[in-house]
Design an enzyme around this catalytic site. Structure first.
Site, PDB file in Angstrom:
ATOM      1  N   ARG A  25       0.821  -1.212   0.000  1.00  0.00           N
ATOM      2  CA  ARG A  25       0.000   0.000   0.000  1.00  0.00           C
ATOM      3  C   ARG A  25       0.854   1.261   0.000  1.00  0.00           C
ATOM      4  O   ARG A  25       0.397   2.336  -0.375  1.00  0.00           O
ATOM      5  CB  ARG A  25      -0.925  -0.001   1.219  1.00  0.00           C
ATOM      6  CG  ARG A  25      -0.198   0.112   2.532  1.00  0.00           C
ATOM      7  CD  ARG A  25      -1.094   0.192   3.748  1.00  0.00           C
ATOM      8  NE  ARG A  25      -0.304   0.243   4.962  1.00  0.00           N
ATOM      9  CZ  ARG A  25       0.185   1.356   5.478  1.00  0.00           C
ATOM     10  NH1 ARG A  25      -0.058   2.518   4.892  1.00  0.00           N
ATOM     11  NH2 ARG A  25       0.915   1.336   6.576  1.00  0.00           N
ATOM     12  N   GLU A  61       7.845   8.093  22.820  1.00  0.00           N
ATOM     13  CA  GLU A  61       6.743   7.282  22.306  1.00  0.00           C
ATOM     14  C   GLU A  61       6.329   6.213  23.318  1.00  0.00           C
ATOM     15  O   GLU A  61       5.132   5.980  23.539  1.00  0.00           O
ATOM     16  CB  GLU A  61       7.116   6.622  20.983  1.00  0.00           C
ATOM     17  CG  GLU A  61       5.907   5.913  20.366  1.00  0.00           C
ATOM     18  CD  GLU A  61       6.273   4.873  19.320  1.00  0.00           C
ATOM     19  OE1 GLU A  61       5.541   4.739  18.332  1.00  0.00           O
ATOM     20  OE2 GLU A  61       7.284   4.165  19.512  1.00  0.00           O
ATOM     21  N   TYR A 142      -2.183   1.575  20.341  1.00  0.00           N
ATOM     22  CA  TYR A 142      -1.446   0.897  21.414  1.00  0.00           C
ATOM     23  C   TYR A 142      -1.815   1.341  22.831  1.00  0.00           C
ATOM     24  O   TYR A 142      -2.169   0.515  23.677  1.00  0.00           O
ATOM     25  CB  TYR A 142       0.059   1.094  21.212  1.00  0.00           C
ATOM     26  CG  TYR A 142       0.575   0.561  19.907  1.00  0.00           C
ATOM     27  CD1 TYR A 142       0.873  -0.793  19.748  1.00  0.00           C
ATOM     28  CD2 TYR A 142       0.766   1.407  18.821  1.00  0.00           C
ATOM     29  CE1 TYR A 142       1.358  -1.290  18.549  1.00  0.00           C
ATOM     30  CE2 TYR A 142       1.245   0.917  17.615  1.00  0.00           C
ATOM     31  CZ  TYR A 142       1.534  -0.425  17.479  1.00  0.00           C
ATOM     32  OH  TYR A 142       2.005  -0.917  16.289  1.00  0.00           O
ATOM     33  N   ARG A 258       3.690  -8.227  13.239  1.00  0.00           N
ATOM     34  CA  ARG A 258       3.157  -8.738  11.978  1.00  0.00           C
ATOM     35  C   ARG A 258       3.870  -8.160  10.769  1.00  0.00           C
ATOM     36  O   ARG A 258       3.991  -8.806   9.726  1.00  0.00           O
ATOM     37  CB  ARG A 258       1.654  -8.433  11.867  1.00  0.00           C
ATOM     38  CG  ARG A 258       1.341  -6.962  11.789  1.00  0.00           C
ATOM     39  CD  ARG A 258      -0.109  -6.638  11.464  1.00  0.00           C
ATOM     40  NE  ARG A 258      -0.317  -5.200  11.460  1.00  0.00           N
ATOM     41  CZ  ARG A 258      -0.109  -4.409  10.404  1.00  0.00           C
ATOM     42  NH1 ARG A 258       0.322  -4.930   9.259  1.00  0.00           N
ATOM     43  NH2 ARG A 258      -0.322  -3.113  10.487  1.00  0.00           N
ATOM     44  N   LEU A 300      12.371  -4.674   3.495  1.00  0.00           N
ATOM     45  CA  LEU A 300      13.109  -3.451   3.201  1.00  0.00           C
ATOM     46  C   LEU A 300      12.406  -2.737   2.063  1.00  0.00           C
ATOM     47  O   LEU A 300      12.139  -3.345   1.016  1.00  0.00           O
ATOM     48  CB  LEU A 300      14.534  -3.781   2.744  1.00  0.00           C
ATOM     49  CG  LEU A 300      15.665  -3.845   3.760  1.00  0.00           C
ATOM     50  CD1 LEU A 300      16.944  -4.296   3.061  1.00  0.00           C
ATOM     51  CD2 LEU A 300      15.876  -2.509   4.447  1.00  0.00           C
ATOM     52  N   TYR A 301      12.096  -1.469   2.236  1.00  0.00           N
ATOM     53  CA  TYR A 301      11.606  -0.683   1.109  1.00  0.00           C
ATOM     54  C   TYR A 301      12.739  -0.515   0.096  1.00  0.00           C
ATOM     55  O   TYR A 301      13.915  -0.417   0.468  1.00  0.00           O
ATOM     56  CB  TYR A 301      11.083   0.673   1.586  1.00  0.00           C
ATOM     57  CG  TYR A 301       9.771   0.558   2.335  1.00  0.00           C
ATOM     58  CD1 TYR A 301       8.570   0.508   1.637  1.00  0.00           C
ATOM     59  CD2 TYR A 301       9.736   0.458   3.719  1.00  0.00           C
ATOM     60  CE1 TYR A 301       7.361   0.384   2.301  1.00  0.00           C
ATOM     61  CE2 TYR A 301       8.530   0.318   4.399  1.00  0.00           C
ATOM     62  CZ  TYR A 301       7.349   0.280   3.679  1.00  0.00           C
ATOM     63  OH  TYR A 301       6.161   0.128   4.339  1.00  0.00           O
TER      64      TYR A 301
END
Length: 353
Positions: A25, A61, A142, A258, A300-301
């Site tokens: 996506r 975070e 989360y 995931r 890996l992109y």
């Protein structure tokens, strides 16, 4: 020896050598499935050294998760911008969808909606509380699931339906103190009934902890480390382990993921769960033991490949140490102290939202 960086570099090599190309996506990737990262916490805090990591951002975070917060205002007010893209994308989509509802006024309907730039959007989150409350919300991600999991409850003999909020983190702490050998020491963020309300379904969707009793030898070693020569009295028959509140158990943490952006996301996830393990251990007076990550779609992109090759070629340095002041009740990044962190320079790469 810093085995963590070596294992991470080998994972990058694995993807480059064995990854299959996929269209996703948010871009093309090289993908493998079902890998694992393991780290022994006694070897140092798991913050990669083959590129400089933004430790303050990682801490911010995690504290945001532990607060049960799901609005990015806390993050941006504290200089953490990793959720900005997802939040802005949700805002932009909402504005465009609202424009699809025609007013039947040809003049108004012909006017394009006024969409803030991402920079304008984030600045307004910082300066306008009403705007932040509406548009800074990411849905029940989360923090919501960790601290306020929503469960329906039937009240008054089935005549009225209500809701019960479950604090999974507090329940975990209580169980660790009362039943540390339980096989149910788990926290989940994968609330199937609320996935469609989330800006992004959880990538790291749950974690489990495990404890074991420390041997007397291990406890003595801890005493020596904390109190120097005082520990030698034990060998002469004076048991000071309990007097000095030396932990009786070690605690390990395993998280499940995931989807893994291996270049940008995974180093962040490793350090974040390592820090969570340190925080929980501090809260229940245990010793951090093993950190384990189970990785699903590990990718890996394509626009990260050259950066990955650069990192593979770097020599690992000694891992740093971390000290936690206040367990799960840490109120600021100042409660988390990073020491002796040396690393190679950061490597820039685009984030795919």
């Amino acid at each position: 020896m810093n085995k963590l960086d070596l294992d991470y570099q080998n994972l990058l090599k694995d993807i480059l050598e064995n990854g299959v190309k996929k269209n996703t996506r948010n871009g093309e990737v090289l993908s493998i499935f079902g890998r694992q990262i393991r780290h022994n916490m006694k070897d140092g805090f798991p913050l990669l050294t083959t590129k400089k990591m933004p430790f303050k951002t990682i801490v911010t975070e995690l504290l945001w998760f532990l607060r049960g917060d799901t609005n990015i205002k806390y993050l941006v007010d504290n200089g953490c911008n990793i959720w900005n893209g997802d939040c802005y994308k949700s805002y932009e989509q909402s504005i465009l969808e609202s424009f699809d509802t025609l007013s039947n006024d040809p003049v108004i309907d012909a006017m394009p909606p006024r969409i803030l730039s991402q920079e304008e959007f984030i600045n307004k989150i910082k300066t306008n509380d009403e705007f932040a409350n509406k548009w800074g919300e990411l849905g029940p991600i989360y923090g919501k699931q960790w601290r306020n999991w929503k469960q329906k409850d039937i009240l008054e003999w089935g005549y009225k339906e209500g809701e019960v909020l479950i604090d999974q983190i507090q329940n975990l702490i209580s169980d660790l103190k009362t039943n540390p050998d339980s096989r149910r020491l788990m926290v989940s963020a994968w609330n199937v009934g609320e996935l469609d309300q989330m800006v992004l379904p959880p990538c790291h969707y749950g974690f489990q902890v495990y404890t074991r009793e420390l041997s007397e030898k291990e406890r003595i070693s801890i005493l020596h480390t904390k109190h120097g020569n005082k520990g030698h009295h034990i060998e002469a028959g004076f048991n000071m382990l309990d007097e000095y509140d030396i932990p009786t158990r070690a605690i390990s943490l395993m998280w499940n993921q995931r989807s893994v952006d291996t270049f940008l996301g995974l180093p962040f996830n490793i350090a974040s769960y390592g820090l969570l393990l340190e925080i929980i251990a501090k809260e229940v007076n245990m010793v951090p033991d093993e950190l384990i990550g189970n990785l699903g779609d590990t990718h890996l992109y394509l626009n990260h490949i050259e950066q990955a090759k650069e990192q593979i070629g770097r020599e690992p340095m000694k891992l740093p140490t971390v000290h936690v002041r206040d367990g799960i009740f840490c109120s600021s990044v100042n409660d988390i102290i990073l020491e002796n962190y040396n690393s190679h320079p950061s490597i820039k790469a685009p984030l795919s939202n």
